[in-house]
Design a protein around this motif. Structure first.
Motif, mmCIF file in Angstrom:
data_model
loop_
_atom_site.group_PDB
_atom_site.id
_atom_site.type_symbol
_atom_site.label_atom_id
_atom_site.label_comp_id
_atom_site.label_asym_id
_atom_site.label_seq_id
_atom_site.Cartn_x
_atom_site.Cartn_y
_atom_site.Cartn_z
ATOM 1 N N ASP A 37 0.856 -1.186 0.000
ATOM 2 C CA ASP A 37 0.000 0.000 0.000
ATOM 3 C C ASP A 37 0.893 1.237 0.000
ATOM 4 O OD1 ASP A 37 -1.831 2.011 0.248
ATOM 5 O OD2 ASP A 37 -2.662 1.358 2.167
ATOM 6 N N ALA A 73 -0.407 -1.151 -11.876
ATOM 7 C CA ALA A 73 -1.657 -1.850 -12.159
ATOM 8 C C ALA A 73 -1.607 -2.509 -13.531
ATOM 9 C CB ALA A 73 -2.833 -0.876 -12.081
ATOM 10 N N LYS A 78 -3.287 -5.915 -12.636
ATOM 11 C CA LYS A 78 -4.301 -5.760 -11.596
ATOM 12 C C LYS A 78 -5.244 -4.639 -12.013
ATOM 13 C CE LYS A 78 -1.257 -7.435 -7.929
ATOM 14 N NZ LYS A 78 -0.555 -7.116 -6.655
ATOM 15 N N VAL A 215 -7.628 1.261 -15.394
ATOM 16 C CA VAL A 215 -6.890 1.682 -14.182
ATOM 17 C C VAL A 215 -7.693 2.657 -13.333
ATOM 18 C CG1 VAL A 215 -4.658 1.309 -15.280
ATOM 19 C CG2 VAL A 215 -5.698 3.570 -15.396
ATOM 20 N N THR A 218 -8.638 1.535 -9.637
ATOM 21 C CA THR A 218 -7.449 1.431 -8.788
ATOM 22 C C THR A 218 -6.932 2.808 -8.395
ATOM 23 O OG1 THR A 218 -6.818 -0.660 -9.827
ATOM 24 C CG2 THR A 218 -5.090 0.549 -8.664
ATOM 25 N N ARG A 221 -9.349 4.618 -5.991
ATOM 26 C CA ARG A 221 -9.242 4.139 -4.608
ATOM 27 C C ARG A 221 -7.999 4.708 -3.934
ATOM 28 N NH1 ARG A 221 -11.128 -0.771 -6.815
ATOM 29 N NH2 ARG A 221 -8.990 -1.512 -7.107
ATOM 30 N N TYR A 222 -6.877 4.697 -4.661
ATOM 31 C CA TYR A 222 -5.624 5.188 -4.085
ATOM 32 C C TYR A 222 -5.720 6.672 -3.752
ATOM 33 C CZ TYR A 222 -0.735 6.546 -3.691
ATOM 34 O OH TYR A 222 0.453 7.067 -3.254
#
Length: 680
Positions: A37, A73, A78, A215, A218, A221-222
């Motif tokens: 993270d 990602a 991911k 992406v 992802t 969220r970050y």
């Protein structure tokens, strides 16, 4: 008082730098990255640095961040499962793709074609058609579209892309499709190609917009987590992220168009290098940003970093502007090995990363790395980060000895071989951005930074013939410095598609004025008043019949005749020839830049030329095939005009500089170390 904080996340360390906007004073720090993270290291490092500098979170006005979240990602696959909506009859657009196959002769036999980011089963058609002139040929069948959307629900998609034929000329249908998706699938993030890339060439437009959707969850969220942590810390700082092209974009915009963040990480170093180059008076510079996992190289000409109209990450190449940065798997953590089959020494691209890291870190790593080789050779002292980080020389020796045993050579020969191979890897990357682009590297200085760059900068100067080798102040956190000094950037483009013989200055100027109005308004919405904005116009041109374009910077007020002249000159520099057919103006792009940071390079105290006060102790290094006497210096005690003769090691909190035998390092008035051969 107000402060701006720059943060750059690397594979091994997270770099942080705070700048006092009034005085220009800086504070810096490095903390180990947290790959599981990245935001943990970002927030923990920010708290630690501000506490040490005596800065409250309320005093932070800007939080400027270069991130590899989008890059990782894609590389690690991911990504979100993307649903794609195309014009009826175009369902296989991503499967057909382009005919180009990477690789040499017969590469098509062995090349595994990448899986499309939006699978065919999650691709549906919209009954509609827009003509090439922007006119509606077939009205959107909304009822039919709604029936098709039901299929997407069964595919468990996480984001939707809309890319309709000719929407760059008329986005009406795309916007209506997005509205219908919002009605049928509430809360689903939707990206439309008219917003992400309103240009011709259907496949590139579709792929770029699909990558944006892939992406988007992802990155959202970050960024959301980062903003929440900032607020819980008590900071109301405006969060902005570094774009691939070296500009800044707001947190909100980055969540909507994260495809522009794919090369965010390397861009910070180039931006910082431009700032240093201006203070050092070196308009032409090759950059070498060597971290723990990889090395990024770029070319700066006349204080401007070269831009590309494409961004490549792994097998993915999208149409989004980025700095022309080449990345190779060569860093301090790159692992050395001797494959059983070839018995030839290899270094990288595998990396020990931050966990467990090189053997020298004492965190359980046992594999030999470039860092371990530098420790064994005596290039890297046992105390790093101002003495807070201890290196285990014995562990490095054990690790490198495994390479020596496998090759049947001495320990020092093995360590020197590891360093030589990683240098050759970086040499190849530097040639890609210089020689392959028609530049003579001997006309450029070389700026080495990153945690490991200054250790290898002198050697790279020898290989490239690029002098002086510049080691900027705080080289290990220069990427964070670049993040902290970068400007907000907004751009927009239009496809034009006219032969220069079929248009005129008035028509081109009219399109430019329209795009200027758009970007000025967008940047004003970010809080930058029009008088504080700087505008740049870029053109994509080609010869009639060509399948690729050349991007050109076009000063405001340029005529078509001057563009044609500059295009011919650039085409000849790149490809050594010109054609006799007319030129075609393909795309018009306008960039709006915000205010520059109120930051200037700090002058350091003038010295007498006597470096005795900076000397820490005498030392031994293995260099040129033998052990030699060297001296270790404390960079913080070097003054302007001081000269250090190699072999020597210059230490500081965030990096270590190696001066080779036969070379001299001179400190300039801004604290830059300039290394040149003694004969120069």
């Amino acid at each position: 008082m107000s402060y701006r904080l720059g943060v750059d996340v690397g594979g091994t360390f997270t770099d942080l730098l705070v700048i006092d906007e009034a005085s220009g004073r800086t504070w810096r720090d490095k903390v180990p990255s947290t790959p599981h993270d990245p935001s943990e290291a970002v927030i923990a490092g920010a708290r630690q640095l501000c506490d040490r500098a005596g800065i409250t979170p309320q005093q932070l006005e800007l939080f400027l961040h270069g991130t590899t979240v989008a890059t990782n990602a894609v590389l690690e696959h991911k990504i979100a499962r993307v649903g794609l909506i195309v014009t009826e009859g175009y369902r296989h657009i991503l499967q057909i793709a382009r005919s180009l196959v990477p690789g040499g002769l017969a590469a098509w036999i062995v090349w595994p074609k990448p899986e499309p980011m939006a699978p065919l089963e999650a691709t549906i058609e919209a009954p509609e058609r827009i003509g090439a002139d922007g006119e509606i040929v077939r009205a959107l069948d909304e009822a039919g579209l709604r029936r098709n959307i039901q299929r997407l629900r069964d595919e468990r998609i996480e984001a939707v892309t809309v890319c309709l034929i000719n929407s760059y000329m008329n986005p009406l249908h795309e916007r209506r499709v997005a509205e219908i998706v919002a009605e049928e699938m509430p809360g689903m993030p939707v990206s439309i190609s008219a917003d992400i890339l309103p240009e011709m060439q259907e496949y590139e437009r579709a792929l770029t917009t699909v990558a944006n959707s892939a992406v988007r969850p992802t990155v959202s969220r970050y960024v959301g987590n980062l903003e929440r942590e900032l607020r819980s810390w008590g900071s109301e700082a405006k969060l902005s992220l570094l774009r691939s092209d070296g500009g800044l974009m707001s947190a909100e915009k980055s969540c909507e168009a994260p495809v522009n963040l794919l090369m965010s990480g390397p861009a910070g170093g180039v931006a910082g290098a431009v700032f240093v180059a201006k203070s050092a008076g070196l308009p032409n510079v090759l950059t070498l940003d060597m971290g723990g996992t990889s090395t990024d190289v770029a070319l700066i000409e006349d204080y401007q970093a070269r831009l590309r109209r494409e961004t490549s990450v792994g097998h993915l190449t999208v149409r989004a502007s980025s700095l022309d940065v080449k990345t190779v798997g060569a860093g301090g953590g790159s692992i050395a090995s001797v494959p059983e089959l070839t018995k030839a020494l290899r270094v990288g691209p595998q990396s020990a990363g931050a966990v467990p890291g090189p053997a020298a870190y004492g965190r359980g790593g046992e594999l030999p790395t470039v860092t371990d080789a530098n420790v064994v050779l005596g290039y890297l002292p046992e105390n790093l980060l101002g003495g807070t980080f201890k290196l285990d020389r014995a562990a490095s020796t054990r690790a490198v000895q495994t390479i020596a045993d496998a090759l049947g050579i001495t320990l020092m020969e093995a360590a020197a071989g590891i360093v030589s191979i990683v240098n050759e890897t970086m040499y190849g990357a530097l040639r890609l951005v210089s020689v392959q682009q028609g530049y003579d590297p001997r006309d450029f200085a070389l700026m080495a930074f990153g945690g490991a760059g200054p250790l290898h900068g002198n050697a790279m100067g020898v290989l490239m013939g690029s002098w002086p080798v510049v080691i900027p102040p705080s080289p290990g956190v220069l990427c964070a410095y670049g993040d902290a000094t970068t400007r907000l950037r907004v751009d927009a483009q239009r496809s034009f598609n006219r032969l220069v013989t079929h248009t005129n200055d008035a028509e081109v100027g009219g399109v430019i004025d329209e795009v200027i109005a758009q970007v000025v308004g967008e940047l004003a919405a970010e809080g930058v008043a029009p008088p504080d904005q700087e505008l740049r116009v870029e053109m994509d041109m080609r010869y009639a019949g060509q399948a690729f374009e050349v991007s050109l910077y076009s000063p405001l007020g340029s005529t078509i005749a001057s563009l044609v002249e500059r295009f011919d000159a650039e085409h000849k520099r790149l490809f050594t020839f010109n054609l006799t057919v007319p030129q075609e103006l393909v795309n018009i792009r306008v960039v709006a830049l915000g205010k520059t940071a109120n930051v200037r390079a700090e002058r350091i105290e003038a010295g007498t030329g006597n470096t005795a006060a900076a000397k820490l102790y005498d030392h031994k290094v293995w260099m040129d095939g033998r052990e030699q006497d060297a001296v270790i210096y404390d960079r913080a005690k070097l003054r302007s005009g001081d000269r250090v003769t190699g072999p020597a090691v210059i230490t500081e909190m965030d990096s270590t500089t190696l001066v080779l035998s036969g070379h001299v390092a001179v400190v300039d008035q801004y604290g830059n170390i300039l290394i040149t051969p003694e004969e120069r």
